[in-house]
Design an enzyme around this catalytic site. Structure first.
Site, PDB file in Angstrom:
ATOM      1  N   ASN A 207       0.855  -1.215   0.037  1.00 56.80           N
ATOM      2  CA  ASN A 207       0.041   0.102  -0.002  1.00 56.80           C
ATOM      3  C   ASN A 207       0.811   1.227  -0.017  1.00 56.80           C
ATOM      4  O   ASN A 207       1.937   1.478   0.082  1.00 56.80           O
ATOM      5  CB  ASN A 207      -1.032   0.004   1.165  1.00 56.80           C
ATOM      6  CG  ASN A 207      -0.280  -0.117   2.407  1.00 56.80           C
ATOM      7  OD1 ASN A 207       0.512   0.801   2.662  1.00 56.80           O
ATOM      8  ND2 ASN A 207      -0.496  -1.308   3.253  1.00 56.80           N
ATOM      9  N   PHE A 320      -4.329   3.203  15.037  1.00 57.68           N
ATOM     10  CA  PHE A 320      -4.650   4.240  14.219  1.00 57.68           C
ATOM     11  C   PHE A 320      -5.698   3.945  13.074  1.00 57.68           C
ATOM     12  O   PHE A 320      -5.824   2.809  13.128  1.00 57.68           O
ATOM     13  CB  PHE A 320      -3.444   4.515  12.953  1.00 57.68           C
ATOM     14  CG  PHE A 320      -2.416   5.449  13.529  1.00 57.68           C
ATOM     15  CD1 PHE A 320      -1.498   5.322  14.519  1.00 57.68           C
ATOM     16  CD2 PHE A 320      -2.459   6.811  12.940  1.00 57.68           C
ATOM     17  CE1 PHE A 320      -0.794   6.140  14.849  1.00 57.68           C
ATOM     18  CE2 PHE A 320      -1.446   7.626  13.337  1.00 57.68           C
ATOM     19  CZ  PHE A 320      -0.563   7.408  14.296  1.00 57.68           C
TER      20      PHE A 320
HETATM   21  O1  C5P Z   1      -8.860  -2.438  11.266  1.00 60.01           O
HETATM   22  P1  C5P Z   1      -7.814  -1.505  10.449  1.00 60.01           P
HETATM   23  O2  C5P Z   1      -6.728  -2.275   9.710  1.00 60.01           O
HETATM   24  O3  C5P Z   1      -8.480  -0.421   9.963  1.00 60.01           O
HETATM   25  O4  C5P Z   1      -7.174  -1.072  12.053  1.00 60.01           O
HETATM   26  C1  C5P Z   1      -6.097  -0.004  11.524  1.00 60.01           C
HETATM   27  C2  C5P Z   1      -5.185  -0.090  13.047  1.00 60.01           C
HETATM   28  O5  C5P Z   1      -5.116  -1.485  13.328  1.00 60.01           O
HETATM   29  C3  C5P Z   1      -3.815   0.604  12.857  1.00 60.01           C
HETATM   30  O6  C5P Z   1      -3.298   1.044  13.965  1.00 60.01           O
HETATM   31  C4  C5P Z   1      -3.065  -0.792  12.140  1.00 60.01           C
HETATM   32  O7  C5P Z   1      -1.656  -0.521  12.465  1.00 60.01           O
HETATM   33  C5  C5P Z   1      -3.376  -1.814  12.897  1.00 60.01           C
HETATM   34  N1  C5P Z   1      -3.744  -3.148  12.261  1.00 60.01           N
HETATM   35  C6  C5P Z   1      -2.639  -4.199  12.710  1.00 60.01           C
HETATM   36  N2  C5P Z   1      -2.657  -5.261  12.116  1.00 60.01           N
HETATM   37  C7  C5P Z   1      -3.457  -5.676  10.973  1.00 60.01           C
HETATM   38  C8  C5P Z   1      -4.514  -4.451  10.452  1.00 60.01           C
HETATM   39  C9  C5P Z   1      -4.148  -3.520  11.184  1.00 60.01           C
HETATM   40  O8  C5P Z   1      -2.029  -3.885  13.731  1.00 60.01           O
HETATM   41  N3  C5P Z   1      -3.484  -6.702  10.472  1.00 60.01           N
END
Ligand code: C5P
Length: 411
Positions: A207, A320
């Protein structure tokens, strides 16, 4: 701590009075040594006022030398810090020459030397400057920064002097001195950057995250005295000084590295843009374009943030929420669903959020929120760390905030 602060002639010298204040706030005695060209950018009057000591600049100043000779000054220093350090002073130190007071002190001191370079990005990337940097590092001289971002000359790139607060904290960390940051003695784990989910040996899903926000947060936590582990996806950034960086590629690697670092952590901040899905299987050889269409089967990646928040002994956990719409609503949903202590919501898109030097945010917690308008990611990170530290101490009541007297009622 006794610090000889060398100031050389770069535009970033205008930040020197602030740097002196940051060093003195941490308890340092600061003796300033300016080069002639530094005087073009900042006045010795201002520097004398903030340092509380007469400014030294001339090797041949008989009165000043009689009071404290350059050799005595070199012995007095617990550390020699040059900020800003120009390409010219780097070259002079490499050469071993001593044409002025500052370089003479550098030759005559047994104290650690740290340089915070500041120059135009082309000057910084010039092979001569990079060769000098390598020699200096090889000789054990600490190079603090430079940062990446907009420059006084109007260009963008690596060469900015790091923020005074971060330089001050790094100098204290380097020399084992005790700082007075909000997070002194606390361990902070930060994830940053994107992840890469391999498809075959040459392709991956990723991304647009640049890692700048997470790196700025790690730097701001160091500036507040924390021990910081930065678990980083692939980015094109210099490591924030004073952090322990663990480089990873995929979400699964980031999950493992974060859990390995988290055991004694006080605060966890998940700034990484972790992939939500990865290919079920990584094809062993490069996929050939034989068919008109192809499909990839994807499976969910582990949610690092949710898994840390769910630990029996979880650190203060900050997530975040990068969203393109309904930012606050989605963020509050995540705060509750993932059981976080705090969430930092920001809008992302082509013109905001990812891969830029500025950002805005709304921070949400159970029962409250606070908005931060657009500012540089470095400044935003400083505010976010202060807010997180404040809530960390408020929620984990048994923790004592440095500088605060906690009155307990033992009736
Ligand atoms: O659920 P979402 O991906 O939108 O949430 C974003 C937050 O979750 C961010 O803080 C991101 O670093 C964390 N995240 C994570 N592991 C994932 C997906 C998101 O730690 N697989």
């Amino acid at each position: 701590m006794n610090i000889v602060l060398g100031i050389t002639g770069g535009i970033a010298a205008y930040k020197a009075p602030d740097l002196v204040r940051r060093l003195r706030e941490r308890g340092a005695e600061v003796q300033i040594v300016m080069t002639n060209s530094a005087e073009e950018f900042v006045t010795s009057t201002a520097l004398q006022a903030v340092s509380g000591k007469p400014i030294r600049s001339n090797l041949w100043d008989k009165e000043a030398e009689a009071a404290m000779s350059h050799i005595e000054l070199a012995r007095w220093a617990d550390v020699v810090l040059i900020a800003p350090a120009t390409a010219e002073v780097m070259a002079r130190i490499v050469s071993g020459g001593a044409p002025d007071l500052l370089t003479t002190i550098c030759l005559a001191t047994e104290a650690p030397i740290a340089l915070a370079p500041a120059m135009n990005r082309v000057m910084w990337s010039n092979l001569a400057t990079q060769a000098n940097r390598e020699v200096l590092e090889h000789r054990g001289i600490h190079i603090i920064g430079p940062g990446i971002g907009s420059q006084a000359c109007g260009e963008e790139g690596a060469g900015r002097m790091l923020e005074p607060d971060l330089i001050a904290a790094t100098v204290f960390n380097l020399t084992g001195g005790k700082g007075q940051g909000l997070l002194e003695g606390k361990k902070v784990v930060v994830t940053a950057g994107p992840t890469r989910e391999p498809i075959d040996p040459v392709r991956y899903i990723t991304n647009r995250s640049s890692g700048k926000m997470g790196y700025a947060i790690a730097g701001a936590a160091v500036a507040q005295g924390a021990d910081v582990v930065l678990v980083s996806g692939p980015v094109n950034l210099r490591e924030p000084p004073g952090t322990e960086v663990v480089n990873v590629e995929s979400a699964e690697e980031m999950y493992a590295a974060t859990h390995a670092a988290i055991e004694d952590a006080d605060i966890f901040i998940a700034a990484a843009a972790v992939a939500d899905y990865r290919p079920v299987a990584v094809v062993k050889q490069k996929i050939k374009k034989n068919d008109e269409a192809m499909s990839l089967e994807l499976t969910r990646c582990p949610d690092i943030l949710a898994s840390i928040a769910a630990l029996d002994v979880a650190p203060f956990t900050v997530g975040f929420a990068a969203e393109t719409e309904n930012v606050v609503e989605y963020a509050r949903g995540k705060l509750e669903k993932k059981n976080l202590d705090m969430i930092i919501a920001n809008r992302v898109g082509r013109d905001c959020g990812f891969d830029r030097d500025d950002n805005s945010a709304i921070v949400l917690w159970d029962g409250g929120e606070r908005e931060f308008p657009t500012s540089s990611k470095v400044e935003l990170a400083r505010n976010l760390i202060e807010l997180a530290a404040e809530h960390f101490y408020a929620e984990r009541g048994s923790e004592t905030q440095p500088g605060l007297t906690v009155i307990t009622n033992n009736d």
